[in-house]
Design a protein around this motif. Structure first.
Motif, PDB file in Angstrom:
ATOM      1  N   LEU A  53       0.823  -1.207   0.000  1.00 53.36           N
ATOM      2  CA  LEU A  53       0.000   0.000   0.000  1.00 53.36           C
ATOM      3  C   LEU A  53       0.860   1.260   0.000  1.00 53.36           C
ATOM      4  N   LEU A  54       1.933   1.271   0.792  1.00 52.53           N
ATOM      5  CA  LEU A  54       2.805   2.430   0.865  1.00 52.53           C
ATOM      6  C   LEU A  54       3.659   2.604  -0.391  1.00 52.53           C
ATOM      7  N   SER A  55       3.961   1.526  -1.085  1.00 52.77           N
ATOM      8  CA  SER A  55       4.804   1.643  -2.278  1.00 52.77           C
ATOM      9  C   SER A  55       4.009   1.958  -3.543  1.00 52.77           C
ATOM     10  N   MET A  56       2.697   2.006  -3.472  1.00 51.40           N
ATOM     11  CA  MET A  56       1.894   2.282  -4.658  1.00 51.40           C
ATOM     12  C   MET A  56       2.212   3.657  -5.244  1.00 51.40           C
ATOM     13  N   ASN A  57       2.445   4.661  -4.401  1.00 47.06           N
ATOM     14  CA  ASN A  57       2.792   5.990  -4.906  1.00 47.06           C
ATOM     15  C   ASN A  57       4.143   5.998  -5.601  1.00 47.06           C
ATOM     16  N   VAL A  58       5.087   5.205  -5.106  1.00 48.65           N
ATOM     17  CA  VAL A  58       6.410   5.153  -5.699  1.00 48.65           C
ATOM     18  C   VAL A  58       6.351   4.483  -7.067  1.00 48.65           C
ATOM     19  N   LEU A  59       5.570   3.428  -7.202  1.00 47.30           N
ATOM     20  CA  LEU A  59       5.499   2.693  -8.451  1.00 47.30           C
ATOM     21  C   LEU A  59       4.531   3.321  -9.445  1.00 47.30           C
ATOM     22  N   GLY A  60       3.618   4.141  -8.979  1.00 45.71           N
ATOM     23  CA  GLY A  60       2.631   4.753  -9.869  1.00 45.71           C
ATOM     24  C   GLY A  60       3.244   5.835 -10.729  1.00 45.71           C
ATOM     25  N   GLN A  61       2.527   6.220 -11.778  1.00 43.03           N
ATOM     26  CA  GLN A  61       3.016   7.257 -12.682  1.00 43.03           C
ATOM     27  C   GLN A  61       2.876   8.621 -12.020  1.00 43.03           C
ATOM     28  N   LYS A  62       3.953   9.408 -12.076  1.00 42.66           N
ATOM     29  CA  LYS A  62       3.917  10.744 -11.500  1.00 42.66           C
ATOM     30  C   LYS A  62       3.527  11.733 -12.578  1.00 42.66           C
ATOM     31  N   ILE A  63       2.622  12.624 -12.264  1.00 37.83           N
ATOM     32  CA  ILE A  63       2.178  13.643 -13.210  1.00 37.83           C
ATOM     33  C   ILE A  63       2.650  14.984 -12.691  1.00 37.83           C
ATOM     34  N   GLU A  64       3.428  15.670 -13.523  1.00 34.47           N
ATOM     35  CA  GLU A  64       3.940  16.985 -13.138  1.00 34.47           C
ATOM     36  C   GLU A  64       2.818  18.005 -13.253  1.00 34.47           C
ATOM     37  N   LYS A  65       2.617  18.766 -12.199  1.00 27.97           N
ATOM     38  CA  LYS A  65       1.576  19.794 -12.198  1.00 27.97           C
ATOM     39  C   LYS A  65       2.192  21.162 -12.366  1.00 27.97           C
ATOM     40  N   ALA A  66       1.451  22.025 -13.013  1.00 27.21           N
ATOM     41  CA  ALA A  66       1.926  23.406 -13.210  1.00 27.21           C
ATOM     42  C   ALA A  66       1.828  24.170 -11.900  1.00 27.21           C
ATOM     43  N   GLY A  67       2.815  25.015 -11.662  1.00 24.58           N
ATOM     44  CA  GLY A  67       2.801  25.871 -10.480  1.00 24.58           C
ATOM     45  C   GLY A  67       1.966  27.113 -10.742  1.00 24.58           C
ATOM     46  N   PRO A  68       1.779  27.963  -9.730  1.00 29.41           N
ATOM     47  CA  PRO A  68       0.970  29.168  -9.900  1.00 29.41           C
ATOM     48  C   PRO A  68       1.532  30.141 -10.940  1.00 29.41           C
ATOM     49  N   LYS A  69       2.853  30.210 -11.074  1.00 30.26           N
ATOM     50  CA  LYS A  69       3.455  31.098 -12.068  1.00 30.26           C
ATOM     51  C   LYS A  69       3.251  30.577 -13.486  1.00 30.26           C
ATOM     52  N   ASP A  70       3.000  29.289 -13.615  1.00 29.78           N
ATOM     53  CA  ASP A  70       2.847  28.687 -14.937  1.00 29.78           C
ATOM     54  C   ASP A  70       1.426  28.806 -15.488  1.00 29.78           C
ATOM     55  N   LYS A  71       0.524  29.387 -14.737  1.00 30.92           N
ATOM     56  CA  LYS A  71      -0.859  29.515 -15.199  1.00 30.92           C
ATOM     57  C   LYS A  71      -0.948  30.390 -16.454  1.00 30.92           C
ATOM     58  N   ALA A  72      -0.225  31.510 -16.478  1.00 35.88           N
ATOM     59  CA  ALA A  72      -0.238  32.397 -17.647  1.00 35.88           C
ATOM     60  C   ALA A  72       0.338  31.693 -18.875  1.00 35.88           C
ATOM     61  N   VAL A  73       1.347  30.866 -18.671  1.00 30.10           N
ATOM     62  CA  VAL A  73       1.957  30.135 -19.782  1.00 30.10           C
ATOM     63  C   VAL A  73       0.977  29.095 -20.326  1.00 30.10           C
ATOM     64  N   THR A  74       0.324  28.388 -19.428  1.00 30.99           N
ATOM     65  CA  THR A  74      -0.670  27.406 -19.844  1.00 30.99           C
ATOM     66  C   THR A  74      -1.788  28.081 -20.632  1.00 30.99           C
ATOM     67  N   GLU A  75      -2.246  29.236 -20.156  1.00 28.07           N
ATOM     68  CA  GLU A  75      -3.290  29.989 -20.862  1.00 28.07           C
ATOM     69  C   GLU A  75      -2.803  30.455 -22.233  1.00 28.07           C
ATOM     70  N   HIS A  76      -1.557  30.873 -22.304  1.00 25.46           N
ATOM     71  CA  HIS A  76      -1.006  31.312 -23.595  1.00 25.46           C
ATOM     72  C   HIS A  76      -1.057  30.173 -24.614  1.00 25.46           C
ATOM     73  N   PHE A  77      -0.578  28.996 -24.220  1.00 22.48           N
ATOM     74  CA  PHE A  77      -0.550  27.873 -25.154  1.00 22.48           C
ATOM     75  C   PHE A  77      -1.959  27.368 -25.473  1.00 22.48           C
ATOM     76  N   LYS A  78      -2.890  27.640 -24.589  1.00 19.37           N
ATOM     77  CA  LYS A  78      -4.271  27.231 -24.835  1.00 19.37           C
ATOM     78  C   LYS A  78      -4.983  28.227 -25.760  1.00 19.37           C
ATOM     79  N   ASN A  79      -4.754  29.533 -25.583  1.00 22.72           N
ATOM     80  CA  ASN A  79      -5.553  30.545 -26.282  1.00 22.72           C
ATOM     81  C   ASN A  79      -4.807  31.320 -27.375  1.00 22.72           C
ATOM     82  N   ASP A  80      -3.523  31.631 -27.184  1.00 18.79           N
ATOM     83  CA  ASP A  80      -2.805  32.520 -28.094  1.00 18.79           C
ATOM     84  C   ASP A  80      -1.724  31.821 -28.909  1.00 18.79           C
ATOM     85  N   TYR A  81      -1.761  30.525 -28.950  1.00 21.23           N
ATOM     86  CA  TYR A  81      -0.711  29.743 -29.592  1.00 21.23           C
ATOM     87  C   TYR A  81      -0.827  29.790 -31.118  1.00 21.23           C
ATOM     88  N   LYS A  82       0.290  30.110 -31.771  1.00 21.40           N
ATOM     89  CA  LYS A  82       0.389  30.062 -33.230  1.00 21.40           C
ATOM     90  C   LYS A  82       1.704  29.385 -33.576  1.00 21.40           C
TER      91      LYS A  82
END
Length: 192
Positions: free
Chosen positions: A12-41
């Motif tokens: 049970l304790l090793s499930m997190n270690v063996l599971g896939q890790k998903i990198e989450k965006a930090g608060p500063k990365d919100k504007a970048v995520t929005e840019h690639f979602k809305n203003d990307y060319k």
């Protein structure tokens, strides 16, 4: 009974270690995520056609220079392959000013000056901290990178986001090979 309990607890304790890790965006990365979602060319930027000389922590592109951290292999490879270079960043700054700035008075004043584009010239900057932003890359053939830029002309740091595309990449392609075989397809810049 103790062995079953110990075994199930350790599983049970090793499930997190063996599971896939998903990198989450930090608060500063919100504007970048929005840019690639809305203003990307997507664009296709040319590789540097002149002479590139890398020595120690310096990359010289004809008569322009970029300094970099030698331990930052992502940035070093981008520079070595001619994907990122001062003349490209100068063109990017000029295009950004002409196309995105809404202050008409400032544009008129700039264009009245003899060599107004010279104020956007990029030279003697330092690029460092190159990192892949896996939370922005959903396709194995497209990767997005963040690089920190220190320009002696400005007090604040600038952050460049570069999108590279390698049509032949797979999920197992090493990052260095991906960069060597890729094209620069998008640039985004923010001030921090």
């Amino acid at each position: 009974m103790k062995t079953i309990f110990s075994l199930s607890l350790s599983l049970l304790l090793s499930m997190n270690v063996l599971g896939q890790k998903i990198e989450k965006a930090g608060p500063k990365d919100k504007a970048v995520t929005e840019h690639f979602k809305n203003d990307y060319k997507k664009k296709n930027y040319r590789k540097f056609a002149g002479t590139i000389v890398l020595k120690d922590n310096t990359a010289k592109f004809d008569d322009k220079t970029i300094f970099f951290d030698q331990s930052d292999k992502i940035t070093e490879t981008m520079l070595k392959e001619g994907l990122v270079y001062p003349q490209l960043l100068t063109e990017f700054q000029v295009d950004k000013f002409e196309n995105e700035d809404s202050d008409r008075t400032q544009k008129r004043f700039a264009k009245l000056q003899k060599n107004w584009k010279d104020s956007f010239e990029v030279n003697n900057i330092k690029l460092s901290g190159g990192s892949e932003l896996s939370f922005l890359s959903t396709d194995e053939k497209v990767k997005r990178f963040k690089v920190v830029c220190k320009d002696p002309k400005f007090p604040n740091l600038m952050i460049y986001y570069f999108e590279l595309t390698d049509k032949n990449a797979t999920k197992d392609t090493p990052i260095q090979d991906f960069i060597k075989n890729s094209k620069l397809t998008h640039i985004f810049q923010r001030t921090e």
